[in-house]
Scaffold this motif. Structure first.
Motif, PDB file in Angstrom:
ATOM      1  N   GLY A  10       0.805  -1.220   0.000  1.00  0.00           N
ATOM      2  CA  GLY A  10       0.000   0.000   0.000  1.00  0.00           C
ATOM      3  C   GLY A  10       0.830   1.258   0.000  1.00  0.00           C
ATOM      4  O   GLY A  10       0.319   2.346   0.201  1.00  0.00           O
ATOM      5  N   VAL A  11       2.139   1.106  -0.211  1.00  0.00           N
ATOM      6  CA  VAL A  11       2.993   2.297  -0.229  1.00  0.00           C
ATOM      7  C   VAL A  11       2.881   2.999  -1.582  1.00  0.00           C
ATOM      8  O   VAL A  11       2.749   4.208  -1.661  1.00  0.00           O
ATOM      9  N   MET A  12       2.945   2.173  -2.638  1.00  0.00           N
ATOM     10  CA  MET A  12       2.936   2.761  -3.968  1.00  0.00           C
ATOM     11  C   MET A  12       1.568   2.584  -4.622  1.00  0.00           C
ATOM     12  O   MET A  12       1.234   1.496  -5.076  1.00  0.00           O
ATOM     13  N   THR A  13       0.786   3.642  -4.648  1.00  0.00           N
ATOM     14  CA  THR A  13      -0.456   3.592  -5.405  1.00  0.00           C
ATOM     15  C   THR A  13      -0.132   3.945  -6.854  1.00  0.00           C
ATOM     16  O   THR A  13       1.005   4.304  -7.175  1.00  0.00           O
ATOM     17  N   ASP A  14      -1.142   3.857  -7.708  1.00  0.00           N
ATOM     18  CA  ASP A  14      -0.935   4.191  -9.113  1.00  0.00           C
ATOM     19  C   ASP A  14      -0.489   5.640  -9.256  1.00  0.00           C
ATOM     20  O   ASP A  14       0.399   5.971 -10.013  1.00  0.00           O
ATOM     21  N   ARG A  15      -1.143   6.476  -8.466  1.00  0.00           N
ATOM     22  CA  ARG A  15      -0.846   7.899  -8.512  1.00  0.00           C
ATOM     23  C   ARG A  15       0.576   8.164  -8.048  1.00  0.00           C
ATOM     24  O   ARG A  15       1.323   8.920  -8.656  1.00  0.00           O
TER      25      ARG A  15
END
Lengths: 270, 263
Positions: A10-15
């Protein structure tokens, strides 16, 4: 691999990933620029100045007059001409657009002239404006006007034409006069569309202004770029281009933000 | 329906005639508008005929037109060659978009015209400077609309293709590229409009032929009638090219025209 794991955590979202990639590519570009100029001098400074040189030139124009004015002076004179052009276009264009929708005969009669303004690119008016007004503020304002006018008229007309007929009938049944209906019902209902027209006009006008200033004038950002060309100073051109781009974004953002205050009844599209 | 349409066309023609009459009246000898500022319609027409046969500042009118068309179509075509594939690829592969888009966003707010002095310094006042400015002006609409074309594809079509066993590549070439066609036609029109208006400005600044060059010279020589001929030609050619692209849509993507809003 790492990306997937970060995503699961959950650290790297698409945004977030998009931002990371963006920062990466932009810094790569910057590093390439620095390498090509300051570090290894692959390209002559005459052709492509180094980033430090551009920043230096920026600071220099900010403090020392360039062709008569400092950078803020050039910015202000550009903004002034642009303001006059857009203001006139709005003052004439909105009533014309409303009338276009209101009265088909008026529209038929005025349409040929309107189409003429619409289909000849604004820059083609530069020589005519020069001939009429010489090298004055009016020349640039006229070019801005020609660039801004059509979108205001078209969108005002569209806005009025799209007003629900039932609102107008309701107002009339309740005894409102034509003028009152126009002022209290039609204009507020058409306002979002008119605003859209103004927004397009504002950015079209800005583009046209640069063109007009390149050709004629003694001050302004476009003139500054043209001077940079004459002095073979790419750094000055860069400063001009960056300033014009930043101001364009700034103006557009401001217009977008004010919409909420000017038209609080408009549903904000996500 | 048909009758009201005829009436509309007739009224439109009447309005055009009325304006020509008003124009002639305003610019009549001794009229309120001096012909130095705005020439009479018959003068403009006479000049048009004359320029068609005899050279004005170096070339006849057809040659000036060809010079302008050559630059605008070259720049526009090159922009299409770069913009369409890049736009579709950016919409298809997220990562490519993330890498390229920020740079593009950086360049986008700068009016294409602002690049003219830079291209003149780098490339001189030859054709290549103008072609590259037109290229920049046309690239933005090409690329943005190609991306939009892919995004606006009905998900159902993609799912249907997938269900029927199409692989990624087949979906891209058979579904995406084809359903994107109508939007691409719109992109072509927008790109051409932007290219054409930028070209005019580029020709005003640096050229040795072309309609913008004619206009700026006429303005300096106070040949107002020539200036109006040039402006009208610029407008008419713009309308003509836009119309041609509209016709192409009928031919390339006939399914999109049926039921489309006409205005």
């Amino acid at each position: 691999m790492i990306e997937k794991r970060l995503e699961r955590m959950g650290v790297m979202t698409d945004r977030g990933k998009a931002t990371a990639y963006g920062i990466f590519s932009l810094s790569l570009l910057l590093i390439l620029w620095i390498c090509a100029t300051s570090l290894f001098q692959w390209i002559e400074p005459r052709v492509l100045p180094s980033p430090t040189r551009v920043i230096g030139q920026f600071a220099w124009i900010l403090t020392e007059p360039f062709s008569g004015l400092r950078l803020p002076g050039h910015i202000l004179s550009s903004l002034e001409r642009w303001g006059w052009g857009v203001l006139t276009a709005g003052l004439i264009g909105i009533p014309v657009g409303v009338f276009f929708a209101w009265n088909p005969w008026f529209r038929t009669f005025v349409n040929p002239v309107f189409e003429l303004i619409h289909f000849i690119p604004p820059f083609a008016y530069i020589p005519l404006a020069v001939l009429w007004f010489g090298a004055s503020t009016a020349t640039q304002a006229m070019v801005v006007f020609v660039a801004a006018f059509p979108s205001i008229v078209i969108n005002s007309q569209l806005g009025v034409a799209q007003v629900e007929k039932i609102y107008i009938d309701a107002a009339r049944v309740l005894g409102a006069s034509q003028l009152r209906t126009l002022w209290r019902v039609i204009l507020p209902a058409a306002a979002p569309s008119i605003y859209t027209g103004l927004r397009i006009a504002i950015s079209n006008g800005w583009m046209a202004l640069v063109g007009a200033e390149l050709v004629v004038g003694k001050v302004g950002l476009g003139f500054m770029i043209a001077q940079g060309q004459e002095n073979a100073s790419v750094a000055t051109i860069f400063v001009g281009i960056i300033t014009i781009g930043c101001l364009g974004v700034l103006i557009d953002t401001l217009v977008q933000r004010t919409e909420r205050f000017v038209l609080p009844w408009r549903k904000v599209a996500s | 329906m048909d009758q009201s349409r005829t009436l509309q066309v007739a009224a439109g023609l009447g309005a055009v005639l009325a304006w020509i009459v008003i124009w002639a009246w305003l610019t009549r000898p001794g009229g309120p508008v001096p012909t130095l500022y705005f020439p009479a319609p018959d003068d403009v027409w006479a000049k048009f005929v004359r320029m068609w046969q005899r050279p004005y500042i170096g070339s006849t009118l057809p040659n000036h037109i060809l010079a302008s068309l050559y630059i605008v179509l070259t720049g526009w075509g090159l922009a299409a060659l770069v913009g369409i594939p890049l736009g579709i690829a950016m919409a298809w592969w997220k990562r490519l978009k993330w890498i390229v888009f920020p740079t593009f966003q950086l360049i986008r707010p700068v009016p294409p015209l602002a690049w003219i002095p830079l291209t003149i310094l780098w490339l001189g006042i030859g054709d290549s400077a103008r072609i590259s400015v037109v290229f920049i002006a046309a690239l933005v609409p090409w690329l943005m609309n190609s991306m939009l074309a892919v995004y606006s594809i009905d998900r159902l079509l993609l799912d249907a293709a997938k269900t029927l066993g199409a692989n990624d590549r087949q979906i891209l070439t058979r579904v995406v590229c084809r359903t994107a066609l109508p939007t691409l036609v719109a992109a072509a029109r927008m790109a051409l409009g932007s290219a054409w208006s930028t070209l005019v400005a580029a020709e005003i600044l640096a050229a040795t032929a072309g309609l913008g060059y004619v206009a700026v010279n006429a303005s300096q020589l106070l040949d107002t009638d020539v200036l109006l001929v040039a402006m009208f030609m610029i407008g008419i050619l713009g309308i003509g090219m836009t119309g041609l692209i509209g016709l192409t849509q009928n031919w390339l993507a006939p399914w999109s025209v049926l039921g489309a809003r006409r205005d």
